[in-house]
Scaffold this active site. Structure first.
Site, short mmCIF file in Angstrom:
data_model
loop_
_atom_site.label_atom_id
_atom_site.label_comp_id
_atom_site.label_asym_id
_atom_site.label_seq_id
_atom_site.Cartn_x
_atom_site.Cartn_y
_atom_site.Cartn_z
CG ASP A 67 -0.34 -0.50 2.50
OD1 ASP A 67 0.91 -0.51 2.58
OD2 ASP A 67 -1.08 -0.87 3.42
CG ASN A 136 -8.96 -1.42 11.90
OD1 ASN A 136 -8.03 -2.12 11.49
ND2 ASN A 136 -9.39 -0.36 11.25
CG HIS A 138 -6.01 -2.30 8.76
ND1 HIS A 138 -6.00 -0.93 8.93
CD2 HIS A 138 -4.75 -2.68 9.10
CE1 HIS A 138 -4.81 -0.53 9.33
NE2 HIS A 138 -4.03 -1.57 9.45
CD GLU A 143 -8.76 1.01 7.63
OE1 GLU A 143 -8.60 0.04 8.40
OE2 GLU A 143 -8.30 2.13 7.86
P1 PGA Z 1 1.98 -1.65 12.65
O1 PGA Z 1 0.81 -1.61 11.58
O2 PGA Z 1 2.96 -2.66 12.13
O3 PGA Z 1 2.58 -0.26 12.61
O4 PGA Z 1 1.39 -2.02 13.95
C1 PGA Z 1 0.25 -2.80 11.15
C2 PGA Z 1 -0.90 -2.51 10.24
O5 PGA Z 1 -1.59 -1.50 10.44
O6 PGA Z 1 -1.15 -3.31 9.32
#
Ligand code: PGA
Length: 241
Positions: A67, A136, A138, A143
């Site tokens: 992404d 959450n 995702h 999302e």
């Molecule tokens: P993080 O993010 O590795 O910074 O916890 C993970 C994500 O949001 O997929």
């Protein structure tokens, strides 16, 4: 889904790096699916360490990132292209022309999302995909929602994700509200998937994921249950709390 619980962040990172290094040794022309965020940073450090020690060769390795924020290009320190250069690509002998991150500044974002899926297909698909997970649920920037895109698409980030991402920006106003993300279908096409999670703030979502026996667009990571080769590597904090 196979589960591996490691003692701490360092051990989780080493375990994931070890799997990737073996895959690269077995297939020097491998296509890696890579992720950004805090979670994979230790894994990238370990890969760089092993690259220096073991003469790993990335010259024929290709990579595809999950992404990118809309509106940012590689010159922005908050962009995911910049993150990948800083945390991995600048330290190994990968050809940057073989590294792909969605174009957050494309003139036509819709066209560029279609091109991204085609590019992945054209280079033969992802051999091993690294994923983090949002608090959450995702994966990439897919999302929780009533519907999820199958292919790469432009998405609005949720308040939860915007606030989780705020730590990487000086002010709330600077945190992007939209992103380009590989879709659930694009992710599930990878031959192998490794999902990493570390820290107590991931404990609840990991528990939900591991206890799921249904798939739901409200828990995007649950779609991984449909894939035949997923390994979840967590540290004790993300598992036992
Ligand atoms: P993080 O993010 O590795 O910074 O916890 C993970 C994500 O949001 O997929």
């Amino acid at each position: 889904m196979k589960l591996i619980v490691e003692k701490d962040y360092e051990e989780m990172s080493k375990k994931a790096a070890g799997i990737l290094v073996e895959e690269i040794k077995n297939n020097p022309s491998i296509t890696l699916g890579l992720a950004t965020g805090s979670t994979p940073v230790g894994m990238y450090k370990e890969i760089i360490k092993r690259y220096k020690k073991e003469e790993l060769d990335f010259s024929n390795v290709k990579s595809v990132n999950l992404d990118e924020y809309v509106g940012l290009d590689g010159s922005s320190p908050s962009s995911y292209r910049y993150f990948m250069n800083e945390n991995l690509f600048d330290h190994i002998n990968i050809d940057k022309a073989n590294t792909h991150v969605p174009d957050g500044k494309a003139d036509d974002l819709e066209v560029s999302t279609k091109k991204y899926d085609k590019l992945i297909d054209d280079i033969g698909g992802v051999d091993i995909q690294i994923l983090g997970i949002g608090t959450n649920g995702h994966i990439a920037f897919n999302e929780p929602a009533g519907e999820l895109s199958v292919g790469t698409s432009v998405v609005d980030l949720t308040e939860n994700t915007i606030s989780d991402n705020a730590r990487f920006f000086d002010t709330m106003d600077e945190v992007p509200k939209t992103a380009i993300t590989m879709g659930i279908g694009s992710i599930l096409k990878a031959k192998k998937i490794i999902l990493l999670a570390s820290g107590e703030n991931k404990k609840e979502i990991i528990k939900r994921l591991l206890e799921s026996d249904t798939v739901s667009t409200e828990l995007p990571a649950s779609f991984l249950l449909l894939h035949p080769d997923v390994t979840v590597i967590v540290d004790e904090a993300a598992y036992k709390g």
